[in-house]
Design a protein around this motif. Sequence first.
Motif, PDB file in Angstrom:
ATOM      1  N   ALA A 267     -96.370  11.898   8.687  1.00 36.85           N
ATOM      2  CA  ALA A 267     -95.686  10.668   8.288  1.00 36.85           C
ATOM      3  C   ALA A 267     -94.172  10.869   8.233  1.00 36.85           C
TER       4      ALA A 267
ATOM      5  N   GLY B  58     -92.560  10.835  11.508  1.00 37.38           N
ATOM      6  CA  GLY B  58     -92.715   9.576  12.223  1.00 37.38           C
ATOM      7  C   GLY B  58     -93.884   9.570  13.192  1.00 37.38           C
ATOM      8  N   ASP B  59     -94.737  10.575  13.087  1.00 37.23           N
ATOM      9  CA  ASP B  59     -95.932  10.635  13.935  1.00 37.23           C
ATOM     10  C   ASP B  59     -97.026   9.776  13.315  1.00 37.23           C
ATOM     11  N   SER B  60     -97.930   9.303  14.145  1.00 38.66           N
ATOM     12  CA  SER B  60     -99.015   8.491  13.617  1.00 38.66           C
ATOM     13  C   SER B  60    -100.010   9.358  12.863  1.00 38.66           C
ATOM     14  N   VAL B  61    -100.501   8.815  11.774  1.00 31.47           N
ATOM     15  CA  VAL B  61    -101.530   9.488  10.976  1.00 31.47           C
ATOM     16  C   VAL B  61    -102.874   9.051  11.539  1.00 31.47           C
ATOM     17  N   PRO B  62    -103.695  10.016  11.953  1.00 27.48           N
ATOM     18  CA  PRO B  62    -104.973   9.648  12.561  1.00 27.48           C
ATOM     19  C   PRO B  62    -105.907   8.959  11.580  1.00 27.48           C
ATOM     20  N   SER B  63    -106.640   8.000  12.097  1.00 28.98           N
ATOM     21  CA  SER B  63    -107.640   7.316  11.288  1.00 28.98           C
ATOM     22  C   SER B  63    -108.908   8.165  11.243  1.00 28.98           C
TER      23      SER B  63
END
Length: 95
Positions: free
Chosen positions: A53, A56-61
């Motif tokens: 986070a 700025g990377d996406s947090v995997p679902s």
Amino acid sequence: MMAGYLALVHKDAGTSYGVSFPDVPGCVSAGDTLEEALANAAEALGGHLALLATDGDSVPSPRSFEALRADASLADEFEDAVVSFVQPHATASAA
């Protein structure tokens, strides 16, 4: 409330318990006992997600157990694994 992730726990004779998260590549942990391994895994997961986070990377679902089992690329990882649910510990940067 933070989402939790399914973790795979492996243990070979003479080794520590190892924990990995199929939905969070690169996040691994270990411990001398199962309880220690899962506690360490919650801390590692919280730190890993906070860094994603922050960068700025996406947090995997997280996926369901059924979705993970249906993923043929994970078949080897599920072999001889104990599956556990781990909720990440909040880190200072995430709190």
